[in-house]
Enzyme design. Structure first.
Site, PDB file in Angstrom:
ATOM      1  N   ALA A   1      15.697  31.992 -29.828  1.00 12.95           N
ATOM      2  CA  ALA A   1      15.580  33.440 -29.640  1.00 12.95           C
ATOM      3  C   ALA A   1      15.990  33.750 -28.204  1.00 12.95           C
ATOM      4  O   ALA A   1      15.941  32.882 -27.332  1.00 12.95           O
ATOM      5  CB  ALA A   1      14.137  33.858 -29.877  1.00 12.95           C
TER       6      ALA A   1
ATOM      7  N   GLY B   1      14.216  28.955 -32.271  1.00 13.62           N
ATOM      8  CA  GLY B   1      14.731  29.767 -33.380  1.00 13.62           C
ATOM      9  C   GLY B   1      16.068  29.280 -33.899  1.00 13.62           C
ATOM     10  O   GLY B   1      16.434  29.552 -35.039  1.00 13.62           O
TER      11      GLY B   1
ATOM     12  N   GLU C   1      15.166  26.547 -36.211  1.00  9.06           N
ATOM     13  CA  GLU C   1      14.575  27.214 -37.377  1.00  9.06           C
ATOM     14  C   GLU C   1      15.659  27.830 -38.258  1.00  9.06           C
ATOM     15  O   GLU C   1      15.547  27.827 -39.485  1.00  9.06           O
ATOM     16  CB  GLU C   1      13.574  28.282 -36.904  1.00  9.06           C
ATOM     17  CG  GLU C   1      12.343  27.649 -36.243  1.00  9.06           C
ATOM     18  CD  GLU C   1      11.432  28.684 -35.597  1.00  9.06           C
ATOM     19  OE1 GLU C   1      11.854  29.299 -34.604  1.00  9.06           O
ATOM     20  OE2 GLU C   1      10.310  28.881 -36.084  1.00  9.06           O
TER      21      GLU C   1
ATOM     22  N   GLU D   1       9.316  25.904 -27.775  1.00  7.95           N
ATOM     23  CA  GLU D   1       8.564  27.151 -27.597  1.00  7.95           C
ATOM     24  C   GLU D   1       7.288  26.986 -26.796  1.00  7.95           C
ATOM     25  O   GLU D   1       6.918  27.879 -26.023  1.00  7.95           O
ATOM     26  CB  GLU D   1       8.216  27.766 -28.967  1.00  7.95           C
ATOM     27  CG  GLU D   1       9.382  28.477 -29.647  1.00  7.95           C
ATOM     28  CD  GLU D   1      10.138  27.603 -30.621  1.00  7.95           C
ATOM     29  OE1 GLU D   1      10.145  26.367 -30.424  1.00  7.95           O
ATOM     30  OE2 GLU D   1      10.723  28.140 -31.570  1.00  7.95           O
TER      31      GLU D   1
HETATM   32  N1  CO8 Z   1      17.707  32.826 -24.479  1.00  9.42           N
HETATM   33  C1  CO8 Z   1      18.420  33.497 -23.547  1.00  9.42           C
HETATM   34  N2  CO8 Z   1      19.326  32.896 -22.770  1.00  9.42           N
HETATM   35  C2  CO8 Z   1      19.521  31.590 -22.911  1.00  9.42           C
HETATM   36  C3  CO8 Z   1      18.828  30.815 -23.858  1.00  9.42           C
HETATM   37  C4  CO8 Z   1      17.872  31.503 -24.679  1.00  9.42           C
HETATM   38  N3  CO8 Z   1      17.193  30.900 -25.646  1.00  9.42           N
HETATM   39  N4  CO8 Z   1      19.234  29.549 -23.772  1.00  9.42           N
HETATM   40  C5  CO8 Z   1      20.156  29.503 -22.800  1.00  9.42           C
HETATM   41  N5  CO8 Z   1      20.339  30.721 -22.268  1.00  9.42           N
HETATM   42  C6  CO8 Z   1      21.263  31.124 -21.204  1.00  9.42           C
HETATM   43  C7  CO8 Z   1      20.794  30.652 -19.848  1.00  9.42           C
HETATM   44  O1  CO8 Z   1      19.839  31.518 -19.312  1.00  9.42           O
HETATM   45  C8  CO8 Z   1      22.100  30.631 -19.080  1.00  9.42           C
HETATM   46  O2  CO8 Z   1      22.405  31.930 -18.724  1.00  9.42           O
HETATM   47  P1  CO8 Z   1      22.984  32.221 -17.221  1.00  9.42           P
HETATM   48  O3  CO8 Z   1      24.309  31.496 -17.207  1.00  9.42           O
HETATM   49  O4  CO8 Z   1      23.098  33.695 -17.168  1.00  9.42           O
HETATM   50  O5  CO8 Z   1      22.013  31.627 -16.270  1.00  9.42           O
HETATM   51  C9  CO8 Z   1      23.110  30.207 -20.150  1.00  9.42           C
HETATM   52  O6  CO8 Z   1      22.503  30.461 -21.412  1.00  9.42           O
HETATM   53  C10 CO8 Z   1      23.454  28.729 -20.085  1.00  9.42           C
HETATM   54  O7  CO8 Z   1      22.256  28.008 -20.125  1.00  9.42           O
HETATM   55  P2  CO8 Z   1      21.829  26.931 -19.011  1.00  9.42           P
HETATM   56  O8  CO8 Z   1      22.486  27.227 -17.713  1.00  9.42           O
HETATM   57  O9  CO8 Z   1      20.344  26.833 -19.017  1.00  9.42           O
HETATM   58  O10 CO8 Z   1      22.513  25.613 -19.629  1.00  9.42           O
HETATM   59  P3  CO8 Z   1      22.054  24.115 -19.399  1.00  9.42           P
HETATM   60  O11 CO8 Z   1      23.144  23.265 -19.959  1.00  9.42           O
HETATM   61  O12 CO8 Z   1      21.627  23.877 -18.002  1.00  9.42           O
HETATM   62  O13 CO8 Z   1      20.731  23.952 -20.327  1.00  9.42           O
HETATM   63  C11 CO8 Z   1      19.431  24.267 -22.322  1.00  9.42           C
HETATM   64  C12 CO8 Z   1      20.834  24.078 -21.705  1.00  9.42           C
HETATM   65  C13 CO8 Z   1      18.618  22.962 -22.121  1.00  9.42           C
HETATM   66  C14 CO8 Z   1      19.602  24.539 -23.811  1.00  9.42           C
HETATM   67  C15 CO8 Z   1      18.697  25.427 -21.609  1.00  9.42           C
HETATM   68  O14 CO8 Z   1      19.580  26.556 -21.614  1.00  9.42           O
HETATM   69  C16 CO8 Z   1      17.424  25.852 -22.269  1.00  9.42           C
HETATM   70  O15 CO8 Z   1      16.417  25.184 -22.125  1.00  9.42           O
HETATM   71  N6  CO8 Z   1      17.450  26.992 -22.996  1.00  9.42           N
HETATM   72  C17 CO8 Z   1      16.279  27.555 -23.612  1.00  9.42           C
HETATM   73  C18 CO8 Z   1      15.945  26.839 -24.905  1.00  9.42           C
HETATM   74  C19 CO8 Z   1      14.672  27.385 -25.499  1.00  9.42           C
HETATM   75  O16 CO8 Z   1      13.621  27.374 -24.873  1.00  9.42           O
HETATM   76  N7  CO8 Z   1      14.762  27.841 -26.756  1.00  9.42           N
HETATM   77  C20 CO8 Z   1      13.649  28.399 -27.457  1.00  9.42           C
HETATM   78  C21 CO8 Z   1      13.606  29.885 -27.238  1.00  9.42           C
HETATM   79  S1  CO8 Z   1      12.145  30.613 -27.889  1.00  9.42           S
HETATM   80  C22 CO8 Z   1      12.458  30.731 -29.536  1.00  9.42           C
HETATM   81  O17 CO8 Z   1      13.498  30.369 -30.030  1.00  9.42           O
HETATM   82  C23 CO8 Z   1      11.355  31.307 -30.316  1.00  9.42           C
HETATM   83  C24 CO8 Z   1      11.691  31.559 -31.767  1.00  9.42           C
HETATM   84  C25 CO8 Z   1      10.513  32.142 -32.440  1.00  9.42           C
HETATM   85  C26 CO8 Z   1      10.032  33.375 -31.683  1.00  9.42           C
HETATM   86  C27 CO8 Z   1       9.098  34.250 -32.414  1.00  9.42           C
HETATM   87  C28 CO8 Z   1       7.761  33.649 -32.686  1.00  9.42           C
HETATM   88  C29 CO8 Z   1       6.899  33.440 -31.456  1.00  9.42           C
END
Ligand code: CO8
Length: 261
Positions: free
Chosen positions: A67, A112, A115, A135
């Site tokens: 998400a 997500g 999922e 999460e």
């Molecule tokens: N949401 C928004 N932006 C994101 C997300 C995300 N999930 N993942 C990555 N991005 C963005 C980063 O912020 C970054 O943006 P910017 O260039 O503007 O800084 C860009 O994508 C590239 O990402 P990274 O620079 O972080 O890339 P890396 O190669 O360093 O890292 C990762 C890759 C490990 C995947 C890292 O981006 C990360 O940890 N992302 C988040 C993953 C995460 O936590 N996902 C779960 C999200 S919560 C969810 O899915 C909940 C679903 C259910 C919700 C409802 C019930 C509660």
């Protein structure tokens, strides 16, 4: 179809490819992307009469990284509830779609995003893919069907290990525990997904569709009811022209020509 955050292509053999297209944020799902997905699934897909749908992510790095955290961070509690409800609706549409779906996991499939892959019938992953449910690191837990769909695939212990730690696993580990069905070299992912979709597309569409219903609905029932459902659905297959054609083709030692009737 003027979409901004998804794209769709119909390929030969009635195979469709749906791509989540926000690569600058690793294809994170915001409201607008979910909205486009819903519109596509409700208004476009039923008319396509596909034999298989492949879902993947744009770019080389991510399937869907979850998400949209930035958007969730701005939400009030009420919006958050709506967001969860809306995503559940979209995910149920994929899960209950008539044609089989294949998640082609080309990179990160997190939260997500994982999922989303779980709503597909079959998951095929690039060897570079990383999967997980991070999460709890954000103070939430997998709430887009995750805790329920993962448990049904992995069992209680493995689900809890993944959900409680929030740690990512490799594609190979995902294969070992049954979270994905196949792992392939990164550059071959889409070809392998197409081959798999093509193999399904050659089969009797009614038989494939009704077997999906028998498996999905049956897995939610006790065995006696599920067996009754199976008997009913397989009898429907027997009444189809495709069944006549399939058996005739076998006896005549030729490929069947299924029409979906
Ligand atoms: N949401 C928004 N932006 C994101 C997300 C995300 N999930 N993942 C990555 N991005 C963005 C980063 O912020 C970054 O943006 P910017 O260039 O503007 O800084 C860009 O994508 C590239 O990402 P990274 O620079 O972080 O890339 P890396 O190669 O360093 O890292 C990762 C890759 C490990 C995947 C890292 O981006 C990360 O940890 N992302 C988040 C993953 C995460 O936590 N996902 C779960 C999200 S919560 C969810 O899915 C909940 C679903 C259910 C919700 C409802 C019930 C509660």
């Amino acid at each position: 179809m003027g979409y901004e955050f998804i794209s769709y292509e119909r390929e030969p053999n009635s195979i469709g490819i749906l791509t989540i297209n926000r690569p600058h944020v690793l294809n994170a799902l915001n409201w607008d992307t979910l909205g486009e997905l819903r519109e596509f699934l409700e208004d476009v897909l039923p008319k396509e009469e596909l034999k298989a749908l492949i879902i993947t992510g744009a770019g080389d790095k991510a399937f869907v990284a979850g998400a949209d955290i930035a958007q969730m961070n701005e939400m009030k509690e009420r919006d958050f509830q709506d967001y969860v409800d809306y995503a559940h609706r979209v995910y149920e549409l994929i899960e209950n779609e008539r044609c089989p779906s294949i998640a082609a996991i080309n990179g990160y499939a997190l939260g997500g995003g994982c999922e989303l892959a779980l709503t597909c019938d079959i998951r095929i992953a690039s060897e570079k893919a990383r999967l997980g449910f991070p999460e709890v690191k954000l103070g939430i837990f997998p709430g887009w069907g995750g805790t329920q769909r993962i448990t049904r695939i992995l069992g209680l212990g493995k689900t809890k290990e993944l959900v409680f730690t929030g740690e990512m696993i490799t594609a190979e580990e995902a294969l070992r525990i049954g979270l994905v069905e196949r792992v392939v070299p990164h550059d071959e992912l889409m070809n392998e997904a197409r081959k798999l979709a093509g193999a399904i597309a050659k089969r009797g569409p009614i038989a494939v569709r009704l077997s999906k219903t028998a498996i999905n609905a049956g897995s939610e029932m006790d065995l006696q009811k599920a067996l009754l459902l199976e008997k009913t659905l397989v009898s429907l297959c027997f009444d189809s022209r495709d069944r006549v054609e399939g058996m005739k083709a076998f006896l005549e030692k030729r490929e069947p020509m299924f029409t979906g009737e």
